[in-house]
Design an enzyme around this catalytic site. Structure first.
Site, PDB file in Angstrom:
ATOM      1  N   HIS A   1      19.007   0.474 -25.247  1.00  0.00           N
ATOM      2  CA  HIS A   1      19.160   1.222 -24.001  1.00  0.00           C
ATOM      3  C   HIS A   1      20.624   1.193 -23.587  1.00  0.00           C
ATOM      4  O   HIS A   1      21.316   0.198 -23.777  1.00  0.00           O
ATOM      5  CB  HIS A   1      18.314   0.619 -22.873  1.00  0.00           C
TER       6      HIS A   1
ATOM      7  N   SER B   1      23.087   2.506 -20.139  1.00  0.00           N
ATOM      8  CA  SER B   1      23.002   2.987 -18.768  1.00  0.00           C
ATOM      9  C   SER B   1      23.470   4.429 -18.665  1.00  0.00           C
ATOM     10  O   SER B   1      24.316   4.887 -19.440  1.00  0.00           O
ATOM     11  CB  SER B   1      23.845   2.096 -17.855  1.00  0.00           C
TER      12      SER B   1
ATOM     13  N   ASP C   1      29.289   8.379  -7.420  1.00  0.00           N
ATOM     14  CA  ASP C   1      28.236   7.446  -7.830  1.00  0.00           C
ATOM     15  C   ASP C   1      28.784   6.023  -7.949  1.00  0.00           C
ATOM     16  O   ASP C   1      29.792   5.792  -8.611  1.00  0.00           O
ATOM     17  CB  ASP C   1      27.688   7.942  -9.184  1.00  0.00           C
TER      18      ASP C   1
ATOM     19  N   HIS D   1      24.915   5.401 -15.864  1.00  0.00           N
ATOM     20  CA  HIS D   1      25.858   5.367 -14.743  1.00  0.00           C
ATOM     21  C   HIS D   1      27.208   4.811 -15.189  1.00  0.00           C
ATOM     22  O   HIS D   1      27.285   3.913 -16.021  1.00  0.00           O
ATOM     23  CB  HIS D   1      25.295   4.517 -13.603  1.00  0.00           C
TER      24      HIS D   1
ATOM     25  N   HIS E   1      25.507   6.336  -3.443  1.00  0.00           N
ATOM     26  CA  HIS E   1      24.511   5.945  -4.442  1.00  0.00           C
ATOM     27  C   HIS E   1      24.652   4.467  -4.837  1.00  0.00           C
ATOM     28  O   HIS E   1      25.177   4.150  -5.902  1.00  0.00           O
ATOM     29  CB  HIS E   1      24.580   6.809  -5.704  1.00  0.00           C
TER      30      HIS E   1
ATOM     31  N   GLY F   1       0.783  -1.232   0.000  1.00  0.00           N
ATOM     32  CA  GLY F   1       0.000   0.000   0.000  1.00  0.00           C
ATOM     33  C   GLY F   1       0.811   1.276   0.000  1.00  0.00           C
ATOM     34  O   GLY F   1       0.255   2.366  -0.088  1.00  0.00           O
TER      35      GLY F   1
ATOM     36  N   ASP G   1      14.863  10.080  -8.059  1.00  0.00           N
ATOM     37  CA  ASP G   1      15.617   9.639  -6.879  1.00  0.00           C
ATOM     38  C   ASP G   1      16.564  10.717  -6.355  1.00  0.00           C
ATOM     39  O   ASP G   1      17.281  10.500  -5.375  1.00  0.00           O
ATOM     40  CB  ASP G   1      16.391   8.342  -7.173  1.00  0.00           C
ATOM     41  N   HIS G   2      16.513  11.910  -6.990  1.00  0.00           N
ATOM     42  CA  HIS G   2      17.316  13.039  -6.514  1.00  0.00           C
ATOM     43  C   HIS G   2      16.489  14.298  -6.243  1.00  0.00           C
ATOM     44  O   HIS G   2      16.948  15.176  -5.517  1.00  0.00           O
ATOM     45  CB  HIS G   2      18.419  13.362  -7.520  1.00  0.00           C
TER      46      HIS G   2
END
Length: 559
Positions: free
Chosen positions: A367, A369, A198, A371, A393, A53, A82-83
């Site tokens: 795709h 990444s 990171d 990072h 991170h 929930g 997320d930032h």
């Protein structure tokens, strides 16, 4: 002649990760020097499977709210959820100035509008400096999977702190210049006291591929396909969206946008000039039925299989404007975030069942990444040459691997610090150490309009309810005599199907009746004692009969 300050005995800089360590998401770090406090990023994370929930998870703001008089501002590295996702929840408690690049602040402003909040937003460009109390922060151009990402170099009284934010090293980025390597090398030669870097892809060897790779793959697909193309990607990846639109224009296709976050980001990016779309290319998603398949591209959210996302609704035939049909080409231009593999797989299976051709990262390079992988991290360390290093991170395995990479480059293990959320790293000109002190850093759950009102006990109850169901016992009792006036009645939810288990329910009802009669005979009139007796007897009976332990809730009405 001006006397130089002796840093040796000066006050330490306190580095406090509030979120982002031993987890993916919820990134938030605090720098504190004497009476000055600076916040770096303020993100959210999405709930794990056992968080029943829960809508989102945000950091614990109690430390920064307690020290609100010290806060000089917040600096942002880029515009991913997320930032920046938890900023509205912090601003509901305290009002602070926020600094970020144009697109990042555009995304923040859109979030704040949804919450009805106005904020002190200040735009910075690459190379700009911002003085925030004892901190002088310089924004440095970076590359990531969202446009306008930056690193921050923060001059403090104990030395420079370099925060990479999320980054990758892409020498041929789409829509902009590469990372400012010259400035990074210059900072490294001048000396960096502490680097926060990171760690998301620290366990991946080699290099991440350039965003240009995706563009080439997409171009080949567009040139060779006659099908209707539906592409799901992260809404924040403006460069990817631009390449999709460019390819659509190249082959003469119209483009429709689906999904609230995608529509919002596309509008903001167009308004700020980060997206260039020729006239008459964009069409309303609700007006695409008369457009031939070979002339249409739909860009949508849902690349992570989120249950309520546009792509998931298409796959489940719940989307108002788009129905997946045989021959459609669906491209998932992303890779599953750790933990989302199953939901993505479910969506892919549903799309295949409906006859669509599905292309995802296992099949083609659609795709890359955002990072840095191992070799890119090595380059960053070699440029910055930090005295002290703190991986950030990532889950613990990412942080540990990043620490090992730093050691392999000759960095002293004594100068590498793996922290947990809430730890405090004390840094002076000559020394760094993790203090025994900890600040509050528990995850705060957001459920609807409730922020923090659902804790571990409530989640435990929800888990029990999901596993074994609920039995409610209702009875009307004469408080004076302790006798039963009505009932007891047994109501079951999520335990057994009552119509097929009438005998079990009847036995349970008789057991409760006997327990209450026994309590009456023993002159037990305290309702808590009555409820406890009923709960204990019924729990033992149910477990003996079914080997299950449902939540038992006695409700007594006073007559």
């Amino acid at each position: 002649m001006r006397k130089r300050t002796n840093k040796k005995g000066g006050s330490p800089l306190r580095v406090i990760p509030i979120g982002g360590l031993n987890e993916i998401g919820k990134n938030m770090t605090v720098l504190e020097y004497k009476e000055d406090l600076l916040i770096i990023d303020c993100g959210l994370s999405f709930p794990e499977d056992e968080m029943y929930g829960i809508d989102i998870v945000i950091p614990d703001f109690s430390y920064v709210v307690k020290n609100k008089e010290k806060i000089k501002g917040m600096i942002l590295t880029h515009g991913h959820e997320d930032h920046i996702g938890a900023i509205p929840y912090l601003l509901k408690q305290i009002n602070i100035p926020i600094y970020g690049t144009r697109l990042t602040l555009g995304l923040v402003e859109n979030k704040l509008k949804e919450h009805g909040i106005k904020a002190d937003l200040n735009t910075v460009a690459h190379g700009d400096r911002v003085q925030l109390g004892a901190f002088n922060a310089e924004a440095i151009r970076s590359t990531h999977s969202v446009a306008d990402a930056i690193c921050w170099c923060i001059d403090t009284p104990v030395g420079r702190v370099f925060h990479t934010g999320d980054f990758k090293i892409d020498y041929t980025p789409v829509g902009g210049a590469p990372m400012d390597f010259a400035r990074l090398a210059e900072l490294g030669s001048k000396g960096v006291q502490l680097m926060l870097c990171d760690s998301t892809n620290a366990t991946r060897p080699g290099y991440s591929m350039s965003e240009q790779t995706v563009g080439i793959t997409l171009e080949n697909i567009f040139r060779n396909s006659e099908a209707r193309i539906i592409i799901a990607t992260f809404s924040s990846n403006v460069h990817r969206v631009q390449r999709i639109i460019d390819n659509a224009v190249m082959v003469g296709r119209k483009v429709a946008i689906s999904g609230r976050s995608m529509v919002n980001v596309v509008n903001i990016a167009m308004e700020l000039g980060y997206l260039t779309v020729p006239a008459n290319v964009l069409v309303d998603i609700n007006k695409t039925k008369n457009i031939p398949d070979k002339e249409l591209v739909i860009i949508t959210t849902g690349s992570q299989g989120e249950p309520m996302s546009a792509l998931s609704r298409m796959a489940s035939a719940d989307h108002k404007a788009v129905t997946i049909k045989k021959g459609d080409m669906v491209i998932l231009s992303s890779s599953p975030v750790p933990g989302n593999e199953k939901t993505v797989s479910n969506v892919v299976n549903k799309l295949f069942e409906k006859g669509a051709e599905v292309i995802y990262s296992d099949i083609a390079d659609i795709h890359v990444s955002g990072h840095a992988c191992e070799e890119e991290l090595k380059l960053m360390h070699s440029l910055i040459k930090p005295k002290f290093f703190m991986p950030v991170h990532g889950e613990y395995r990412h942080l540990k691997r990043h620490a090992q990479i730093a050691e392999s480059l000759g960095e002293d293990p004594e100068n590498i610090f793996i922290l947990e959320n809430g730890n405090v790293l004390s840094v002076t000109a000559n020394k760094a150490e993790i203090l025994k002190e900890e600040v509050p850093s528990q995850a705060v759950y957001v459920d609807g309009l409730g922020v923090g009102d659902v804790g571990n006990i409530v989640l435990r109850d929800r888990k029990l309810l999901s596993e074994s169901g609920l039995i409610i016992v209702v009875a009307a009792i004469d408080k004076a005599s302790g006798t039963i006036c009505s009932g007891p009645d047994i109501i079951s939810r999520g335990f057994v199907y009552v119509r097929e288990n009438e005998n079990l329910i009847e036995q349970a009802r008789n057991l409760v009746s006997n327990t209450l009669d026994k309590c009456c005979e023993e002159n037990i009139k305290d309702w808590n004692a009555l409820k406890s007796a009923v709960r204990d007897d019924l729990r033992s009976f149910i477990y003996k009969q079914t080997k299950r332990s449902p939540v038992i809730l006695p409700i007594f009405l006073e007559v």
